[in-house]
Design a protein around this motif. Structure first.
Motif, mmCIF file in Angstrom:
data_model
loop_
_atom_site.group_PDB
_atom_site.id
_atom_site.type_symbol
_atom_site.label_atom_id
_atom_site.label_comp_id
_atom_site.label_asym_id
_atom_site.label_seq_id
_atom_site.Cartn_x
_atom_site.Cartn_y
_atom_site.Cartn_z
ATOM 1 N N ARG A 115 -50.077 28.998 44.387
ATOM 2 C CA ARG A 115 -49.223 30.574 44.447
ATOM 3 C C ARG A 115 -48.712 30.853 45.637
ATOM 4 N NH1 ARG A 115 -46.817 32.800 39.936
ATOM 5 N NH2 ARG A 115 -46.833 34.959 40.375
ATOM 6 N N PRO A 145 -45.856 34.771 36.039
ATOM 7 C CA PRO A 145 -44.163 34.533 36.344
ATOM 8 C C PRO A 145 -43.863 35.101 37.971
ATOM 9 C CG PRO A 145 -44.838 36.294 35.034
ATOM 10 C CD PRO A 145 -46.192 35.714 35.198
ATOM 11 N N VAL A 146 -42.705 34.871 38.092
ATOM 12 C CA VAL A 146 -42.413 35.239 39.293
ATOM 13 C C VAL A 146 -41.102 36.365 39.317
ATOM 14 C CG1 VAL A 146 -42.887 33.367 40.891
ATOM 15 C CG2 VAL A 146 -40.681 33.161 39.676
ATOM 16 N N TYR A 149 -40.699 39.093 41.945
ATOM 17 C CA TYR A 149 -40.224 38.498 43.215
ATOM 18 C C TYR A 149 -38.540 38.589 43.189
ATOM 19 C CZ TYR A 149 -44.981 36.424 43.922
ATOM 20 O OH TYR A 149 -46.259 36.021 44.071
ATOM 21 N N SER A 188 -48.030 43.899 42.086
ATOM 22 C CA SER A 188 -48.251 42.438 42.470
ATOM 23 C C SER A 188 -48.621 42.141 43.924
ATOM 24 C CB SER A 188 -46.962 41.681 42.002
ATOM 25 O OG SER A 188 -47.046 40.280 42.549
ATOM 26 N N GLU A 214 -53.700 46.111 48.384
ATOM 27 C CA GLU A 214 -55.122 45.208 48.492
ATOM 28 C C GLU A 214 -55.102 45.128 50.195
ATOM 29 O OE1 GLU A 214 -53.708 44.934 45.901
ATOM 30 O OE2 GLU A 214 -55.215 44.203 44.660
ATOM 31 N N ASP A 336 -60.933 38.817 41.051
ATOM 32 C CA ASP A 336 -61.465 37.453 41.630
ATOM 33 C C ASP A 336 -62.856 37.545 41.547
ATOM 34 O OD1 ASP A 336 -58.834 36.978 42.262
ATOM 35 O OD2 ASP A 336 -59.004 37.047 44.281
ATOM 36 N N VAL A 358 -56.046 42.219 34.822
ATOM 37 C CA VAL A 358 -54.995 41.596 35.799
ATOM 38 C C VAL A 358 -54.476 40.303 35.261
ATOM 39 C CG1 VAL A 358 -54.303 41.025 38.174
ATOM 40 C CG2 VAL A 358 -56.051 42.964 37.708
ATOM 41 N N PHE A 359 -55.303 39.406 34.950
ATOM 42 C CA PHE A 359 -54.611 38.295 34.296
ATOM 43 C C PHE A 359 -55.038 37.906 32.908
ATOM 44 C CE2 PHE A 359 -55.031 37.409 38.956
ATOM 45 C CZ PHE A 359 -53.719 36.955 39.500
ATOM 46 N N GLU A 360 -54.190 37.534 31.998
ATOM 47 C CA GLU A 360 -54.411 37.606 30.621
ATOM 48 C C GLU A 360 -55.046 36.184 30.173
ATOM 49 O OE1 GLU A 360 -50.067 35.565 31.075
ATOM 50 O OE2 GLU A 360 -51.676 37.094 32.178
HETATM 51 C C1 EPZ Z 1 -52.964 37.276 44.283
HETATM 52 O O1 EPZ Z 1 -52.394 36.446 43.407
HETATM 53 C C2 EPZ Z 1 -54.247 36.165 44.971
HETATM 54 N N1 EPZ Z 1 -53.631 35.205 45.440
HETATM 55 C C3 EPZ Z 1 -55.283 36.027 43.643
HETATM 56 O O2 EPZ Z 1 -56.273 35.596 44.022
HETATM 57 C C4 EPZ Z 1 -55.509 37.382 43.135
HETATM 58 O O3 EPZ Z 1 -56.330 36.974 41.792
HETATM 59 C C5 EPZ Z 1 -54.417 38.183 42.645
HETATM 60 O O4 EPZ Z 1 -53.439 38.565 43.772
HETATM 61 C C6 EPZ Z 1 -54.871 39.736 42.257
HETATM 62 O O5 EPZ Z 1 -55.616 40.173 43.269
HETATM 63 C C7 EPZ Z 1 -53.200 35.059 46.614
HETATM 64 O O6 EPZ Z 1 -52.929 36.019 47.238
HETATM 65 C C8 EPZ Z 1 -52.897 33.761 46.945
HETATM 66 P P1 EPZ Z 1 -50.469 39.401 41.543
HETATM 67 P P2 EPZ Z 1 -50.930 36.870 43.010
HETATM 68 O O7 EPZ Z 1 -48.851 38.976 41.643
HETATM 69 O O8 EPZ Z 1 -50.162 37.473 44.061
HETATM 70 C C9 EPZ Z 1 -48.436 39.512 37.153
HETATM 71 C C10 EPZ Z 1 -58.107 33.719 43.911
HETATM 72 O O9 EPZ Z 1 -59.026 33.235 43.308
HETATM 73 N N2 EPZ Z 1 -47.024 39.218 37.837
HETATM 74 O O10 EPZ Z 1 -50.987 40.368 42.008
HETATM 75 O O11 EPZ Z 1 -50.465 35.851 42.246
HETATM 76 C C11 EPZ Z 1 -49.245 38.470 37.095
HETATM 77 O O12 EPZ Z 1 -48.907 37.495 36.020
HETATM 78 C C12 EPZ Z 1 -56.667 34.285 43.515
HETATM 79 O O13 EPZ Z 1 -58.180 33.744 45.229
HETATM 80 C C13 EPZ Z 1 -45.786 39.251 36.803
HETATM 81 O O14 EPZ Z 1 -46.120 39.564 35.968
HETATM 82 O O15 EPZ Z 1 -51.427 38.074 41.901
HETATM 83 C C14 EPZ Z 1 -50.563 38.963 37.156
HETATM 84 O O16 EPZ Z 1 -50.834 39.157 35.332
HETATM 85 C C15 EPZ Z 1 -56.409 33.700 42.469
HETATM 86 N N3 EPZ Z 1 -44.803 39.075 37.454
HETATM 87 C C16 EPZ Z 1 -50.467 40.086 37.785
HETATM 88 O O17 EPZ Z 1 -49.152 40.474 37.773
HETATM 89 C C17 EPZ Z 1 -44.644 38.650 38.925
HETATM 90 O O18 EPZ Z 1 -43.538 38.254 39.371
HETATM 91 C C18 EPZ Z 1 -51.200 40.349 39.107
HETATM 92 O O19 EPZ Z 1 -50.603 39.313 39.749
HETATM 93 C C19 EPZ Z 1 -45.738 38.681 39.691
HETATM 94 C C20 EPZ Z 1 -47.033 38.899 39.108
#
Ligand code: EPZ
Length: 457
Positions: A115, A145-146, A149, A188, A214, A336, A358-360
């Motif tokens: 990621r 998704p992104v 961003y 995010s 965070e 995590d 947080v994740f589905e």
């Molecule tokens: C970061 O991931 C960490 N990865 C993850 O660590 C961690 O689980 C996560 O943050 C939550 O704390 C890194 O820092 C490299 P998010 P990230 O964007 O940034 C949704 C590990 O095991 N979302 O906060 O990808 C997304 O789908 C890992 O070390 C959107 O919908 O997490 C999720 O449901 C895995 N659209 C939620 O937000 C977007 O454009 C949280 O994701 C972006 C995210």
């Protein structure tokens, strides 16, 4: 624990042990014993990845210290090299010089592995006016998704399109990104980090509300500030950034990995042991510490940066009690640590409920934990864990890791289980835990890494 298999094919003498050709590494754990001693945690993976991306904002060299030696940080270094950066590693130091960048399109196969690879879109766009970045990979724990961003980059004045599986972006006015105020639809972590990097070099002021809070955001802001950026509010839900046209590489030490700290706290709890851990910033794990204390563990702050967790029988009384958790963005319970907490709860007394918000799709470890005899039922994003308590310990098993933290939950279950556990797919775990088996061995765990088959075939 042997490293041989006994095979009875026509061509082999079945009395002679055969070493099979090397395959994916596995961890073999002979569980059921207690841990003791001290463990030193590494630098944070989830800080190192965005900070490595942020070196793309800087002229000159950045000297990063305490960078964990992991497959993910090495992949991130390759991504920077694919753009023309020079990266040198010595022990925990990584020196990155981005003066010779020749491309704004990082190697897509590497970006597809993690990621964090996608984070480079922010600095590339801000410094060079364009970027073409493949869609990111990473643990298979949801759709990921992104859109956030893209929404933020557009707010900063970029034209962004998805073409041929890549996100292509350029600065719309042909000059600079322009500071703007916008709100993220969800806090995010990655989107906040990427947009923060972009805004640091945009013209004028940017305000990002509903930002992630965070500790890794604070660490990234610390690095960017050292490089000359002006970032206020990191660690709160609103970031105020004043853009600077030029940032300069600097020296910075990556914060300790709070998820690794939590992992070793849970390792002590699941094995009903007492260990000390450093360096620890206690504030970053209050949520976990409160839950573990409520379950019966004793947590002592031995010094500013060292804690001791005791879950030995004379500390916890009858046994650890189950508890319920719901994962949430910081300062909530970290997603995590959800799979690892589930492993612990399967050994505690009573019924616990875990809700993943947080994740589905972060429950793939459940079927593997069930192979140890864990009693877990999943309904959507909720798992109900009927703890077995000490009367009925987990049993060693052959299991497969399919993502980083889910894989580590199997290692913890293996440490607690009676008998031998063999965990394949360990490359997922290697993405986030430096010197895993050495650290566990240092605590007295009976664990080895092998590439040969150990179970009879
Ligand atoms: C970061 O991931 C960490 N990865 C993850 O660590 C961690 O689980 C996560 O943050 C939550 O704390 C890194 O820092 C490299 P998010 P990230 O964007 O940034 C949704 C590990 O095991 N979302 O906060 O990808 C997304 O789908 C890992 O070390 C959107 O919908 O997490 C999720 O449901 C895995 N659209 C939620 O937000 C977007 O454009 C949280 O994701 C972006 C995210």
């Amino acid at each position: 624990m042997g490293t041989f298999c006994f095979c009875s094919s026509m061509t082999s003498n079945f009395n002679v042990p055969q070493v099979l050709p090397p395959s994916d590494p596995k961890l073999v754990v002979n569980g059921g014993s207690t841990l003791s001693g001290h463990v030193i945690v590494s630098g944070s993976k989830n800080s190192a990845l965005p900070i490595l991306a942020a070196t793309l904002c800087c002229s000159g060299s950045s000297n990063l210290k305490n960078v964990p030696y992991l497959s993910d940080t090495r992949t991130m270094a390759s991504i920077l090299e694919s753009l023309g950066a020079q990266v040198m590693s010595f022990g925990g130091d990584m020196v990155v010089n981005t003066d010779g960048i020749v491309s704004v399109e990082p190697d897509s196969s590497d970006v597809g592995k993690l990621r964090g690879g996608f984070f480079v879109i922010g600095p590339l766009l801000a410094r060079f006016g364009e970027a073409c970045v493949g869609l990111p990979g990473g643990c298979d724990i949801g759709a990921r998704p992104v859109d956030l961003y893209i929404h933020g980059l557009r707010a900063l004045g970029a034209t962004v399109e998805l073409r041929d599986g890549k996100v292509q972006a350029h600065v719309s006015n042909g000059k600079d990104l322009i500071g703007a105020s916008f709100r993220l639809g969800y806090p995010s972590v990655g989107a906040t980090e990427t947009l923060m990097m972009a805004a640091c070099m945009a013209e004028g002021k940017t305000v990002i509300s509903n930002a992630a809070q965070e500790p890794e955001i604070i660490d990234l802001a610390g690095f960017l500030t050292n490089c000359g950026a002006v970032v206020e509010g990191a660690g709160t839900d609103t970031l105020y950034i004043t853009g600077r046209r030029k940032l300069y590489g600097s020296e910075y030490s990556i914060m300790p990995d709070r998820i690794e700290v939590g992992t070793y706290m849970l390792a002590a709890a699941i094995t009903r042991s007492c260990i000390s851990i450093s360096p620890v910033a206690h504030i970053t794990l209050t949520c976990l510490a409160d839950k573990l204390s409520g379950a019966g563990c004793k947590i002592l702050q031995l010094s500013d940066d060292t804690l001791e967790l005791s879950a030995v029988p004379w500390t916890i009384g009858d046994d650890l009690r189950g508890f319920s958790v719901k994962t949430n963005p910081f300062p909530g319970f970290p997603t995590d640590l959800q799979p690892l907490t589930m492993a612990l709860l399967s050994t505690c007394k009573g019924v616990s409920v875990i809700e993943e918000s947080v994740f589905e799709n972060r429950m793939s470890h459940v079927t593997e934990l069930q192979k140890f005899g864990a009693k877990i039922q999943v309904c959507g994003s909720r798992a109900t864990v009927s703890g077995k308590g000490k009367a009925s310990p987990l049993r060693g098993s052959q299991v497969n890791a399919t993502d980083l933290r889910g894989g580590m939950s199997l290692v913890l279950a293996g440490l607690a289980a009676e008998g031998i556990t063999e965990i394949s797919g360990i490359s997922h775990v290697d993405r986030g835990y430096e010197s895993l088996e050495m650290k566990l061995q240092g605590l007295g765990a009976n664990v080895i890494r092998t590439t040969t088959t150990t179970f009879p075939v």
